[in-house]
Design a protein around this motif. Structure first.
Motif, PDB file in Angstrom:
ATOM      1  N   PHE A 197       0.823  -1.209   0.000  1.00 20.04           N
ATOM      2  CA  PHE A 197       0.000   0.000   0.000  1.00 20.04           C
ATOM      3  C   PHE A 197       0.859   1.262   0.000  1.00 20.04           C
ATOM      4  O   PHE A 197       0.544   2.232  -0.689  1.00 20.04           O
ATOM      5  CB  PHE A 197      -0.942  -0.016   1.210  1.00 20.04           C
ATOM      6  CG  PHE A 197      -1.994  -1.080   1.141  1.00 20.04           C
ATOM      7  CD1 PHE A 197      -3.110  -0.933   0.324  1.00 20.04           C
ATOM      8  CD2 PHE A 197      -1.860  -2.246   1.869  1.00 20.04           C
ATOM      9  CE1 PHE A 197      -4.075  -1.921   0.253  1.00 20.04           C
ATOM     10  CE2 PHE A 197      -2.821  -3.242   1.805  1.00 20.04           C
ATOM     11  CZ  PHE A 197      -3.937  -3.078   0.997  1.00 20.04           C
ATOM     12  N   SER A 198       1.949   1.257   0.759  1.00 22.66           N
ATOM     13  CA  SER A 198       2.808   2.438   0.775  1.00 22.66           C
ATOM     14  C   SER A 198       3.505   2.632  -0.568  1.00 22.66           C
ATOM     15  O   SER A 198       3.649   3.760  -1.054  1.00 22.66           O
ATOM     16  CB  SER A 198       3.847   2.314   1.891  1.00 22.66           C
ATOM     17  OG  SER A 198       4.660   1.174   1.693  1.00 22.66           O
ATOM     18  N   ALA A 199       3.934   1.536  -1.201  1.00 19.72           N
ATOM     19  CA  ALA A 199       4.567   1.651  -2.515  1.00 19.72           C
ATOM     20  C   ALA A 199       3.566   2.100  -3.573  1.00 19.72           C
ATOM     21  O   ALA A 199       3.883   2.928  -4.438  1.00 19.72           O
ATOM     22  CB  ALA A 199       5.185   0.315  -2.911  1.00 19.72           C
ATOM     23  N   LEU A 200       2.338   1.566  -3.515  1.00 16.76           N
ATOM     24  CA  LEU A 200       1.307   1.969  -4.472  1.00 16.76           C
ATOM     25  C   LEU A 200       0.917   3.429  -4.275  1.00 16.76           C
ATOM     26  O   LEU A 200       0.710   4.170  -5.243  1.00 16.76           O
ATOM     27  CB  LEU A 200       0.087   1.063  -4.319  1.00 16.76           C
ATOM     28  CG  LEU A 200      -1.008   1.203  -5.383  1.00 16.76           C
ATOM     29  CD1 LEU A 200      -0.472   0.800  -6.746  1.00 16.76           C
ATOM     30  CD2 LEU A 200      -2.219   0.357  -5.019  1.00 16.76           C
ATOM     31  N   HIS A 201       0.854   3.866  -3.031  1.00 22.67           N
ATOM     32  CA  HIS A 201       0.517   5.261  -2.745  1.00 22.67           C
ATOM     33  C   HIS A 201       1.629   6.191  -3.219  1.00 22.67           C
ATOM     34  O   HIS A 201       1.367   7.274  -3.760  1.00 22.67           O
ATOM     35  CB  HIS A 201       0.287   5.429  -1.239  1.00 22.67           C
ATOM     36  CG  HIS A 201      -0.095   6.826  -0.837  1.00 22.67           C
ATOM     37  ND1 HIS A 201       0.835   7.792  -0.517  1.00 22.67           N
ATOM     38  CD2 HIS A 201      -1.314   7.424  -0.723  1.00 22.67           C
ATOM     39  CE1 HIS A 201       0.219   8.918  -0.212  1.00 22.67           C
ATOM     40  NE2 HIS A 201      -1.090   8.718  -0.325  1.00 22.67           N
ATOM     41  N   ARG A 202       2.884   5.780  -3.053  1.00 28.18           N
ATOM     42  CA  ARG A 202       4.005   6.629  -3.449  1.00 28.18           C
ATOM     43  C   ARG A 202       4.126   6.745  -4.965  1.00 28.18           C
ATOM     44  O   ARG A 202       4.455   7.810  -5.486  1.00 28.18           O
ATOM     45  CB  ARG A 202       5.305   6.072  -2.867  1.00 28.18           C
ATOM     46  CG  ARG A 202       6.540   6.882  -3.225  1.00 28.18           C
ATOM     47  CD  ARG A 202       7.788   6.359  -2.540  1.00 28.18           C
ATOM     48  NE  ARG A 202       7.995   4.951  -2.773  1.00 28.18           N
ATOM     49  CZ  ARG A 202       7.803   4.005  -1.869  1.00 28.18           C
ATOM     50  NH1 ARG A 202       7.395   4.322  -0.657  1.00 28.18           N
ATOM     51  NH2 ARG A 202       8.009   2.731  -2.154  1.00 28.18           N
TER      52      ARG A 202
END
Length: 327
Positions: A197-202
């Motif tokens: 989720f953090s990679a997709l958000h970034r």
């Protein structure tokens, strides 16, 4: 009244007299007894130190993701890809294994960097979803272009801001890309060590994948010392990718960006719009031949090429014509 005691010290005629007060003898006796006690205590303490067990030498370990030179030599790696397996055994979960690949390259190899989402796939968001559903969402001509560049002796490095938890799916997608029998060249896959989720958000929402890419590519560049510029070219799809590639020393005339329409733009000449298919036609000019692999389609390129095939043959001359020309 107590008379002072007289002591004679010496031999023969040389004598000296010393007078000592009565209190001085008591002081001498007490001081000598104190010295004896101190000597006994020192001997006891020395004896205890001699019989005390030797100090144990403790070995401390530090967690590290980097292997030393001796550890790398012990692996006996061969040039190219090497399959490895990491195993961890715990009391409750048993043995867990993680498969990976270690690539051994030369210090003077030329590396081509390629992004995945939006560069190999047509867009960032749909590039995560549609390939998992079996939909071909790949730019036309990219497999053929990368294959030709690899045949000219260049190494490929796939760098994406995807989470490391998507490594298996991403690697499977790269192996799945097939364009009429032509597949993508093999190469290391570098992903961001964070959650999905953090990679997709970034990458999709913030659109700042350069934070990870600059650190990762800088670390890779330092491995090729004394070659300070191992990166020959790079492919991306955003201005952030261009910024990342510039920071790690990729020449601006060999930085390419592609849009969702498949239009390939060279950064130093943005008005020149091309495509993967057109670039593959002039691949020998942009990516000159370094070395030809044994699995090449044209192992004898110096004797069989487009020039030697389409050129007009020289007219045949007989011996009589040669004699006349000499006269």
């Amino acid at each position: 009244m107590v008379e002072p005691e007289i002591e004679q010290i010496g031999s023969g005629q040389d004598t000296r007299q010393q007078s000592v007060h009565p209190g001085s003898r008591l002081n001498d006796e007490s001081s000598s007894s104190d010295e004896d006690v101190r000597m006994i205590n020192q001997n006891c303490s020395a004896g205890q130190q001699d019989h005390s067990p030797p100090a144990l030498s403790y070995v401390s370990y530090v967690k590290s993701l980097r292997l030393s030179s001796d550890q790398l030599k012990s692996l006996q790696l061969k040039e190219g890809p090497n399959d490895v397996v990491f195993s961890v055994t715990t009391q409750y979960q048993g043995t867990c294994r993680c498969e990976g690949t270690i690539y051994l390259w030369n210090w003077n190899d030329k590396i081509v960097i390629s992004d995945i989402d939006g560069t190999i796939t047509r867009s960032d968001a749909l590039g995560h979803i549609l390939p998992t559903l079996g939909k071909d969402w790949t730019h036309q001509g990219i497999a053929k272009l990368y294959h030709k560049v690899s045949q000219n002796g260049y190494k490929f490095l796939y760098c994406s801001a995807r989470a490391i938890g998507m490594a298996h799916m991403t690697r499977g997608y790269l192996h799945w890309v097939n364009e009429k029998g032509t597949v993508l060249p093999k190469g290391p896959l570098l992903l961001c060590p964070s959650s999905v989720f953090s990679a997709l958000h970034r990458e999709v929402i913030e659109k700042k994948p350069e934070k990870f890419k600059i650190q990762c590519l800088t670390d890779i560049r330092n491995l090729f010392y004394p070659n300070k510029e191992p990166f020959y070219a790079a492919f991306g799809n955003r201005s952030n990718d261009v910024y990342s590639y510039k920071q790690v020393g990729v020449p601006i005339n060999r930085i390419f960006t592609v849009n969702p329409k498949g239009e390939l733009i060279q950064e130093h000449a943005k008005t020149n719009v091309s495509s993967y298919v057109r670039l593959s036609e002039i691949v020998d000019h942009v990516f000159p031949l370094l070395k030809r692999e044994h699995s090449s389609d044209f192992p004898c390129s110096d004797t069989y090429s487009q020039f030697t095939f389409w050129r007009q043959q020289l007219p045949t001359m007989e011996n009589q014509d040669l004699k006349v020309s000499q006269d």
